[in-house]
Design a protein around this motif. Structure first.
Motif, short mmCIF file in Angstrom:
data_model
loop_
_atom_site.label_atom_id
_atom_site.label_comp_id
_atom_site.label_asym_id
_atom_site.label_seq_id
_atom_site.Cartn_x
_atom_site.Cartn_y
_atom_site.Cartn_z
N GLN A 24 2.28 40.12 43.05
CA GLN A 24 2.55 38.70 43.27
C GLN A 24 1.43 38.09 44.10
OE1 GLN A 24 5.93 36.06 45.69
NE2 GLN A 24 6.09 38.27 45.59
N VAL B 58 2.96 42.96 35.92
CA VAL B 58 4.40 42.73 35.96
C VAL B 58 5.14 43.57 34.92
CG1 VAL B 58 6.17 40.97 35.48
CG2 VAL B 58 4.30 40.46 37.06
N VAL C 185 6.50 33.71 34.07
CA VAL C 185 5.91 34.79 34.86
C VAL C 185 4.90 35.53 33.98
CG1 VAL C 185 6.39 36.97 36.05
CG2 VAL C 185 7.97 35.05 36.30
N SER D 38 2.59 38.04 39.26
CA SER D 38 3.41 36.84 39.31
C SER D 38 2.83 35.79 40.26
CB SER D 38 4.82 37.21 39.76
OG SER D 38 5.64 36.05 39.92
N HIS D 39 3.16 34.55 39.99
CA HIS D 39 2.95 33.50 40.98
C HIS D 39 3.98 33.68 42.10
CE1 HIS D 39 5.67 32.03 37.83
NE2 HIS D 39 6.23 31.24 38.72
N VAL E 233 6.97 33.79 44.51
CA VAL E 233 8.43 33.63 44.45
C VAL E 233 8.88 32.94 45.74
CG1 VAL E 233 10.65 34.83 44.36
CG2 VAL E 233 8.71 35.68 43.02
N TYR F 126 10.55 30.46 36.95
CA TYR F 126 10.43 31.92 36.85
C TYR F 126 11.03 32.40 35.53
CZ TYR F 126 9.47 31.08 41.72
OH TYR F 126 8.94 30.59 42.89
N HIS G 251 11.22 34.54 32.19
CA HIS G 251 10.84 35.89 31.76
C HIS G 251 9.75 35.79 30.70
CE1 HIS G 251 11.12 39.97 30.14
NE2 HIS G 251 11.82 40.30 31.22
N ILE H 77 9.43 42.00 41.94
CA ILE H 77 8.22 41.20 42.14
C ILE H 77 7.90 41.11 43.63
CG2 ILE H 77 7.25 38.86 41.99
CD1 ILE H 77 8.67 38.56 39.30
#
Length: 412
Positions: A204, A234, A330, A336-337, A339, A350, A352, A369
């Protein structure tokens, strides 16, 4: 080396604590105002205690649903149970909190407090949360002063203060200047860095300000942290979990394949044969149509969906001039960006990455994540779990910081 005692302020789900616990620091107190998060902390305390006495089967019976929470908590020693203080840190509560901490310390062979860790709520410092902030009267902006009162009362050797990068520019930079002056006035040298969780094994992109302070009478510094280089994505944390449909709940599930090298290297699957809280939120048909468009655009063009790209018949908002990235997939083939706690309100940010699982990510996927191990159990509703996860410091980042802090303590 003697056991190092610490307290965790604004503890949330105790994610910042997790790395320190893994390195055998002793938590004298976790102070948190959210009741469901306090239950999460207490459950995690049960895990660490039962692991220490080689009775983890009891913990796994609980998260499997075989025994009640009360039955689990009967296994926690009183000093562990009393370490969780469900209270808002404020002028009216400090006397009670201080007394509880002092009582907990007196029960220990070493009654000295070595360290304070914690990150005050950061919404007012974030760039998103700047609009309408009352810089004079918003109590959230003064929580560093409450943090300082614990330093003044217990005089630990060092502290770790975590927050968002926006704290640097808050109120045109004057807020951070005041914060530094305040901590130095209390007798502490301080140093600060922006750390990105992705550099320490977390999948992330999450930048956080870490301030480390130490008493002027000891030799200390900002810890040296060695970045972890890897090529994991991810997909390495999603692929062994069962596919879900919107609204589906798997409270206890079997892995559908062997854990990835990532999960093994960072011990997220814990060597057990099941996971929990693979829970997806329901979505209406309109949102699902938008999700499908967003996933397809990401798959075909590697581009984010803008709100203006959505067919007008699917739009529910009139604003087409700002916040155009309301729907975000994501990145399954990357990291990931960030959270954030907003994931507790809806899943639009977010989505999938698989077109075959047209939904937002589950509680367990969000936890992975953030680098929570699979045996980390979140108490409360689905919304409460998402909120705790979004507000958390990634445990792998916590572990990196704790490692650096421990090495410095060994030199004192």
């Amino acid at each position: 080396m003697k056991q190092l005692n610490y307290i965790d302020l604004f503890a949330g789900a105790s994610a910042l604590s997790e790395g320190f616990k893994q390195l055998k620091f002793n938590p004298v107190a976790h102070i948190e105002m959210d009741t469901e998060a306090c239950l999460t902390i207490k459950t995690r305390e049960a895990y660490h205690h039962l692991k220490e006495i080689n009775k983890l089967d009891t913990y796994y019976d609980y998260i499997s649903g075989n025994i009640s929470r009360d039955s689990l908590y009967k296994h926690i020693p009183s000093e562990k149970a009393n370490s969780v203080i469900n209270a808002e840190i404020s002028d009216s509560s400090l006397k009670h909190i201080f007394k509880t901490i002092e009582t907990n310390l007196k029960q220990l062979p070493n009654s000295e407090l070595d360290l304070i860790v914690g990150g005050p709520p950061c919404q007012a410092y974030s760039l998103i949360g700047r609009h309408g902030v009352d810089w004079e009267n918003d109590h959230r902006l003064k929580l560093y002063v409450q943090y300082g009162r614990f330093l003044k009362e217990f005089k630990p050797k060092a502290f770790v203060f975590e927050n968002v990068p926006g704290i640097y520019s808050a109120n045109n930079g004057s807020h951070f200047t005041h914060l530094k002056k305040y901590f130095r006035k209390l007798g502490y040298e301080i140093d600060d860095r922006i750390l990105n969780a992705k550099d320490y094994g977390v999948l992330q992109n999450r930048r956080r300000v870490i301030i480390v302070g130490w008493r002027k009478d000891i030799q200390f510094s900002f810890p040296e942290l060695k970045p972890i280089v890897h090529n994991y994505t991810v997909e390495d944390i999603f692929s062994d979990l069962s596919p879900l449909t919107p609204g589906q709940v798997i409270n206890k599930g079997k892995y559908r394949k062997e854990p990835s090298d990532y999960l093994k290297q960072f011990d997220l699957s814990n060597g057990v044969d099941f996971y929990t809280q693979h829970i997806s939120r329901p979505h209406n048909s309109n949102d699902l149509k938008i999700y499908k468009i967003a996933i397809q655009k990401w798959e075909d063009e590697n581009k984010r969906l803008k709100y203006t790209d959505i067919p007008e018949k699917l739009r529910t908002q009139k604003n087409t001039d700002s916040f155009l990235d309301r729907f975000k997939v994501v990145d399954g083939k990357g990291i990931s960006h960030t959270v954030v706690a907003h994931i507790s309100k809806d899943g639009h940010y977010y989505i999938h990455p698989s077109i075959n699982q047209c939904r937002s990510i589950s509680v367990r996927e969000a936890a992975r994540i953030q680098s929570f191990p699979d045996n980390f159990f979140f108490e409360g509703s689905r919304t409460a779990a998402f909120r705790q996860i979004g507000n958390a410091v990634p445990p792998l980042l916590s572990l990196a910081i704790a490692n650096g802090i421990k090495k410095l303590f060994q030199k004192i």
